[in-house]
Design an enzyme around this catalytic site. Sequence first.
Site, PDB file in Angstrom:
ATOM      1  N   ARG A 107       0.869  -1.178   0.000  1.00  0.00           N
ATOM      2  CA  ARG A 107       0.000   0.000   0.000  1.00  0.00           C
ATOM      3  C   ARG A 107       0.908   1.230   0.000  1.00  0.00           C
ATOM      4  O   ARG A 107       1.684   1.437   0.939  1.00  0.00           O
ATOM      5  CB  ARG A 107      -0.911   0.023   1.231  1.00  0.00           C
ATOM      6  CG  ARG A 107      -1.820   1.262   1.315  1.00  0.00           C
ATOM      7  CD  ARG A 107      -2.614   1.222   2.605  1.00  0.00           C
ATOM      8  NE  ARG A 107      -3.409   2.422   2.805  1.00  0.00           N
ATOM      9  CZ  ARG A 107      -4.684   2.561   2.437  1.00  0.00           C
ATOM     10  NH1 ARG A 107      -5.289   1.566   1.817  1.00  0.00           N
ATOM     11  NH2 ARG A 107      -5.339   3.673   2.677  1.00  0.00           N
ATOM     12  N   HIS A 134      -7.157   0.938  -6.700  1.00  0.00           N
ATOM     13  CA  HIS A 134      -7.474   0.396  -5.368  1.00  0.00           C
ATOM     14  C   HIS A 134      -8.379  -0.834  -5.548  1.00  0.00           C
ATOM     15  O   HIS A 134      -9.542  -0.841  -5.151  1.00  0.00           O
ATOM     16  CB  HIS A 134      -8.184   1.463  -4.538  1.00  0.00           C
ATOM     17  CG  HIS A 134      -8.219   1.190  -3.069  1.00  0.00           C
ATOM     18  ND1 HIS A 134      -7.635   0.070  -2.493  1.00  0.00           N
ATOM     19  CD2 HIS A 134      -8.773   1.893  -2.035  1.00  0.00           C
ATOM     20  CE1 HIS A 134      -7.822   0.107  -1.194  1.00  0.00           C
ATOM     21  NE2 HIS A 134      -8.523   1.193  -0.887  1.00  0.00           N
ATOM     22  N   GLN A 137     -10.562  -2.645  -2.682  1.00  0.00           N
ATOM     23  CA  GLN A 137     -11.760  -1.911  -2.273  1.00  0.00           C
ATOM     24  C   GLN A 137     -12.929  -2.219  -3.209  1.00  0.00           C
ATOM     25  O   GLN A 137     -14.071  -2.363  -2.777  1.00  0.00           O
ATOM     26  CB  GLN A 137     -11.480  -0.409  -2.271  1.00  0.00           C
ATOM     27  CG  GLN A 137     -12.691   0.453  -1.900  1.00  0.00           C
ATOM     28  CD  GLN A 137     -13.137   0.257  -0.472  1.00  0.00           C
ATOM     29  OE1 GLN A 137     -12.349   0.384   0.466  1.00  0.00           O
ATOM     30  NE2 GLN A 137     -14.421  -0.062  -0.277  1.00  0.00           N
ATOM     31  N   ASP A 229     -16.227   9.749  -2.711  1.00  0.00           N
ATOM     32  CA  ASP A 229     -14.945   9.561  -2.028  1.00  0.00           C
ATOM     33  C   ASP A 229     -14.453  10.935  -1.598  1.00  0.00           C
ATOM     34  O   ASP A 229     -15.013  11.969  -1.998  1.00  0.00           O
ATOM     35  CB  ASP A 229     -13.946   8.884  -2.984  1.00  0.00           C
ATOM     36  CG  ASP A 229     -12.648   8.467  -2.308  1.00  0.00           C
ATOM     37  OD1 ASP A 229     -12.612   8.425  -1.056  1.00  0.00           O
ATOM     38  OD2 ASP A 229     -11.663   8.193  -3.010  1.00  0.00           O
ATOM     39  N   CYS A 270     -15.903   4.668   0.440  1.00  0.00           N
ATOM     40  CA  CYS A 270     -14.830   3.736   0.793  1.00  0.00           C
ATOM     41  C   CYS A 270     -14.174   4.058   2.134  1.00  0.00           C
ATOM     42  O   CYS A 270     -13.431   3.226   2.663  1.00  0.00           O
ATOM     43  CB  CYS A 270     -13.783   3.689  -0.321  1.00  0.00           C
ATOM     44  SG  CYS A 270     -13.104   5.311  -0.763  1.00  0.00           S
ATOM     45  N   ARG A 298     -14.205  -5.590   3.196  1.00  0.00           N
ATOM     46  CA  ARG A 298     -12.788  -5.559   2.824  1.00  0.00           C
ATOM     47  C   ARG A 298     -12.097  -6.822   3.308  1.00  0.00           C
ATOM     48  O   ARG A 298     -11.289  -7.426   2.595  1.00  0.00           O
ATOM     49  CB  ARG A 298     -12.087  -4.327   3.438  1.00  0.00           C
ATOM     50  CG  ARG A 298     -12.511  -2.984   2.900  1.00  0.00           C
ATOM     51  CD  ARG A 298     -12.156  -2.786   1.443  1.00  0.00           C
ATOM     52  NE  ARG A 298     -10.755  -3.019   1.166  1.00  0.00           N
ATOM     53  CZ  ARG A 298      -9.757  -2.173   1.490  1.00  0.00           C
ATOM     54  NH1 ARG A 298     -10.005  -1.042   2.114  1.00  0.00           N
ATOM     55  NH2 ARG A 298      -8.505  -2.450   1.182  1.00  0.00           N
TER      56      ARG A 298
END
Length: 311
Positions: A107, A134, A137, A229, A270, A298
Site C-alpha cells: 500500500r 485500489h 476496495q 470519495d 470507501c 474488505r
Amino acid sequence: MYGLKGKSFLTLHDYSSQQINYLLELAKELKMKKRMGIKGNLLEGKNVALIFEKPSTRTRCAFTVACVDEGAHPEYLGKNDIQLGYKESVADTARVLGRMFDAIEFRGFSQDTVEKLALYSGVPVYNGLTDLYHPTQILADLLTVKEHLGSLKGKKFAYIGDGRNNMANSLMIGCCKMGLHMVIVAPRTLWPDQGLIETCKAYAKEGGGSLIVTDEVNAVEGAHVLYTDVWCSMGEEEKAKERISLLKPYQVNEELIQLTNNPDMIFMHCLPAVKGNEVTEEVFEANYSVVFDQAENRMHTIKAVMVATLS
C-alpha cells in the site's frame, strides 16, 4: 480455480469478469464460515508481508485478520521498517522478500512499485492501494452491492466527485467488467483519463453494461448506487481549498439523494469520510448508507483473494 493460483492482484484490468465473480462467491462463502464461527486453515503455514508506505485502517486490519482467520502469519512492514526504494531498490527488496514470504501486500504511492514487486518477487503481490488503483476496495464494494441489491448486472452505479482518482479509476474497471451501468459525475477538470474511459467502454460493451462521464449532477437519476470519495486524496492536502470550491456542487446531500428518485438506492463511501465536504452527516448516517458493510467486506474479499491465489 479459474487460473488464480500464484496470480498477483495488482489491478482489475488483469482479471476477467468470471474471475472477479469467483472471488465474490468465495468471499461470500468465507464470510458465512466466519459468521458461523468456523475457523479456517486454508492459509496454514503461509507468511504474508504487509508493506505500508501510506497509513491505513481498513486495509491493514483486513489483511491481518484475514491472514489469522485462515492460519497465515502477517508481518507488518512500515515505511521506516525496511529499505524499500531508499537504500535498496524495489527489485532487490522484492527478490529478498520473495524468498522469505509466500505473498506480499503493498500500500503506497506508485503503481510502478507494486508492479515491480510482482515482477521480481516470484510470489503473488496484492495492491492494497496506489495512486492509480485500489482493486481490493472494489471487490468489497461489488460484494456489498450484491448483498443489498441481489445482483450486479444491469444496476445503475453513479460515482460523484473527483472522477480521476484511484477509486474512480478502479470502480470504472470493476463496474464495466461486471455489466453495471456506470456514470461518473465530476467537473470536467477532474474527468478520468480518456484512454481509460475508452478501455472501460470496451469492457462495458463486452459485459452488457455502459459508461457515461458527465458534469451534470442530474445524471444520478435512477441510480441504484450513489458513491463518493474524499475530495483530496492522500498526498494532495495542499489542494484542499481549491477542491472544496470546485466540488461543492457535487456534494452528496439530501437534495442529491432526492435526485436519484430511487427508493431502493444505497449510498456508498470507501472511507475515511470528511463529513461536511463530499457527504453530509445526514446522508452518511441514513438507513440507506451501507458504508460499514463495505468496510467489513474488505476483510472477506481480501481473504478470498489470498485463499484463491495461495491455497
